[in-house]
Every structure is written in structure tokens, then in C-alpha cells.
Scaffold this active site. Sequence first.
Site, PDB file in Angstrom:
ATOM      1  N   HIS A 108      -3.842  11.382 -12.301  1.00  0.00           N
ATOM      2  CA  HIS A 108      -3.213  10.127 -11.851  1.00  0.00           C
ATOM      3  C   HIS A 108      -1.876  10.410 -11.188  1.00  0.00           C
ATOM      4  CE1 HIS A 108      -2.745   5.624 -12.301  1.00  0.00           C
ATOM      5  NE2 HIS A 108      -1.542   6.010 -11.864  1.00  0.00           N
ATOM      6  N   HIS A 160       0.728   9.388  -7.422  1.00  0.00           N
ATOM      7  CA  HIS A 160       0.965   8.574  -6.212  1.00  0.00           C
ATOM      8  C   HIS A 160       1.644   9.464  -5.182  1.00  0.00           C
ATOM      9  CE1 HIS A 160       0.015   4.610  -8.025  1.00  0.00           C
ATOM     10  NE2 HIS A 160       0.307   5.279  -9.135  1.00  0.00           N
ATOM     11  N   GLN A 175      -1.983  -1.991  -4.259  1.00  0.00           N
ATOM     12  CA  GLN A 175      -0.742  -2.076  -5.049  1.00  0.00           C
ATOM     13  C   GLN A 175      -0.263  -3.520  -5.254  1.00  0.00           C
ATOM     14  OE1 GLN A 175       2.132   0.501  -6.239  1.00  0.00           O
ATOM     15  NE2 GLN A 175       1.948  -1.440  -7.313  1.00  0.00           N
ATOM     16  N   ASP A 233       1.690  10.808 -12.566  1.00  0.00           N
ATOM     17  CA  ASP A 233       1.907   9.461 -12.032  1.00  0.00           C
ATOM     18  C   ASP A 233       2.938   9.427 -10.906  1.00  0.00           C
ATOM     19  OD1 ASP A 233       1.568   6.763 -11.673  1.00  0.00           O
ATOM     20  OD2 ASP A 233       2.434   6.147 -13.585  1.00  0.00           O
TER      21      ASP A 233
HETATM   22 FE   FE2 Z   1       0.099   4.772 -11.227  1.00  0.00          FE
END
Ligand code: FE2
Length: 438
Positions: free
Chosen positions: A61, A63, A156, A313
Site C-alpha cells: 500500500h 501512494h 481519492q 502508505d
Molecule cells: Fe493510502
Amino acid sequence: MDSLPPLLIRDARLPDGRSGIDLLAEGGRFTAIGPALPAPAGVEVLDAQGWLLIPPFVDAHFHLDAALSHGLPRVNASGTLLEGIALWGELKPLLTEEALVDRALQYCDWAVARGLLAIRSHVDVCDGRLLAVRALLEVKRRVAPWLDLQLVAFPQDGLLRAPGALANLKRALDLGVDVVGGIPHFERTAEQGGESVRLLCELAAERGLRVDMHCDESDDPLSRHIETLAFHTRRLGLHGRVTGSHLTSMHSMNNYYVSKLLPLIAEAGVHAVANPLINITLQGRHDSYPKRRGMTRVPELLAAGVNVGFGHDCALDPWYALGSADMLEVAAMGLHVAQMTSLAGQRQCFDAVTANNARILGLEGYGLEVGCRADAVLLQARTPEEALRLRAQRLAVVRRGGVVSRMAPATAHLSLPGRPARVDFTRQMRAGAAGADR
Ligand code: FE2
């Protein structure tokens, strides 16, 4: 890289405790593993010197579109998830494809140096230009020889809340994004959240894709979209292909409801991803004292038979001002927050950044077995637990049978009378003293 000469890794220690092991890599795969293997002609040798060799770290996970953008156009003053989302909204119109590619490639360099060779990254699809999607597809193509990048189409700003998000998400999948994402707790109502879960699971079933949703990233114990995600996973036969990411509301739910929920998640074969660095940072921000930790119930999910991975993350982005692609840091934080300090718990945290995440991504040929991809990381540690304690140096990183990164050992040179000249923080056991001071 499949045309590389064969590589022989000599004298490695493996996570299962075997030592003095050689591994031969030919044609990008391990072809022999055992003690004292014969060296074929022309072979390149990597002397492991008894250090720990593991399969690569995997991040389930991340971004990558926001990574390394910290401070653009300003920093997150409150430190909350919601200000982070607002800040990302301010930055989006200012992004260029070139800058996105540059930052993502820099992070991928860090990842390889840390032995992190597979990343699942969410990519925001709410920008009608799909700028980040195009940039990360380009990055995926460029890093493919040394890093597996799997992309998730992530709405998002909400699938039903943001105008055009569903159409944009489908366009992103058409362009080659791999996985269907979602964010049900951010939709306008709980009902709309549930509707988004249904739509996205049906879309994934139609297209034969995996699902990975930001699910219940909230301190609100009534955020229960994981229940709906498990329901549609089972209804559509998506077992093993669906992931619920974050699941932080589970931290705040009552135990009675959780006792019903855990078997439903296990029955549906839904994977869970906790993001320890971010969950401990973002959750509980509305609390005074006591402040909730906010991470999902990792030991309880594992005990119920759910596959649990840990994600990094964020790194240097609107949500998190730190981070350096170190999955050992992620695992160590998870270990602390979940109080998984037993030897078994530590090993589970190590698995959560390696094998468990590989299952979530569906990586082919992952592991240190004959026939697996010849991908491995040599750590300056002797056990996975020691690696966690030290955030061990990655002495060498091997991808498809070729060494792609080397790092110097962490060693201090002491000038102390009567004491050793060097220390490296690994535990030096006196002969016959094993276990004596446990
Ligand atoms: Fe996330």
C-alpha cells in the site's frame, strides 16, 4: 536481465534458520539451493558471509503519485487525514507529468536500495487529465526490470462524491491500471459508501481484476464498509482477490461486533492491510486523552485466519513528513503499535512486509525456493527478528539473478581501552551461551 551470467550466493543464512546455504541463480530463477553447491563455469559469486538472505520486501500500500511532494505548496499544519486530502487537492492543479515521473523514480531508487522490489501504489484518478495515471504508467514501464509496480485506480475524492470519478476510473483501467480502488468512508453518506463498494466490486468482477479499497480509514466505530466489502467479495466469488486497506475504524469498534466481523472477513478471503506509520500518525487526532492508536486489530485478524500485510502508505507527502522506503521501519512500527513483541509476533510482522504482501499483490514466483524468481536481499543480521531490531543494512539486493544494489555494513570504530575496536550492533553470542540470558 535474463541474459545475465549465473550468480552463486555462497554461505547464506535463511529465515527458516538454515545456515551455510548456497543458492544458484540461472536465467533469472533459482535453480539449486543447498550446502556447498558446485560452481558452474563463468559464475559470478556473492559471498553472503553467513548473513541473512530473505526474499525481497514488498509494499502492499503506497501512494507514489504524492511521494516526495512534502511542502508543495505548503505543509499539513493540523496533521490530519482531511487536511492532507485538502492539501493534495491544492497541489493537483500544479502537478506536471515530468515532476511526477522524477519524484516517483527517485523513490523507486530508494526502494531498490532498501531491497523493496514490489510496490502496490494507488494513483488518484479524480483529475480529469489523468496526469498521475499517465506518469505512473510510464514509471511502471521504466522500472519494470528492477521493480514490480502494481497500480490501483484510486478515486481519492470519492467515487460518487467527485464529478466524473467513475468514468475517470474506468478510463484509467482502460489505460492499463491493474487494480480497482475505492474510498467508501469518504463518500457523502454511509449508503453511498456501500453503493460505491457494490459498483467497484462488480466492475472488478466484470473485468477480472483485483480490488483494493481504502476502507474505513476513520476513528468512527460506525464506519463498517469492510462488512459490505466482505459481502460483495463473497457474492461475486472474488475470494483472495480483494483487499481492505487501513480498516482503522475496527480499532474503535466494540468487541461484540468485531467478533462477528472477523469470521466474515476470513470467510470471504479478504486480505487486510495496516499502515502502521500512517495509522499511528493520523488516527486519534480528534481525541484529547487517552488518544487511540487507530491501527486495525492485526493480531486478532491473523488469529482469525486473515492474511494481513503492512504498507508504507506515504513518504514525504501531504499526509506524512517522514519515510524512506524502509519496510523494516514499517514492520517495527507495526510491532510496537500492535504490541506484537513475542518472537512469534515479531516473525508475523516480518511476514507482513514480505510473504503476506506478496500474496496480496499476487506475485508470481516469490520466495527462496528452486523455481522461484531469483530476487533476494542480503541483510546485516542473522535472523528476521534481528533485522527488525536493527533496521538492518541491505548489504546486497539481487533482482532476477543480478546484483542491483550494494550497501556498506553499519559498523562503528571504537576507541575504548579494553573494548572491541568495532561494533555492528548484531548480538555476539559466547559459545555455549545460546539462550542463557533469554
Ligand atoms: Fe493510502
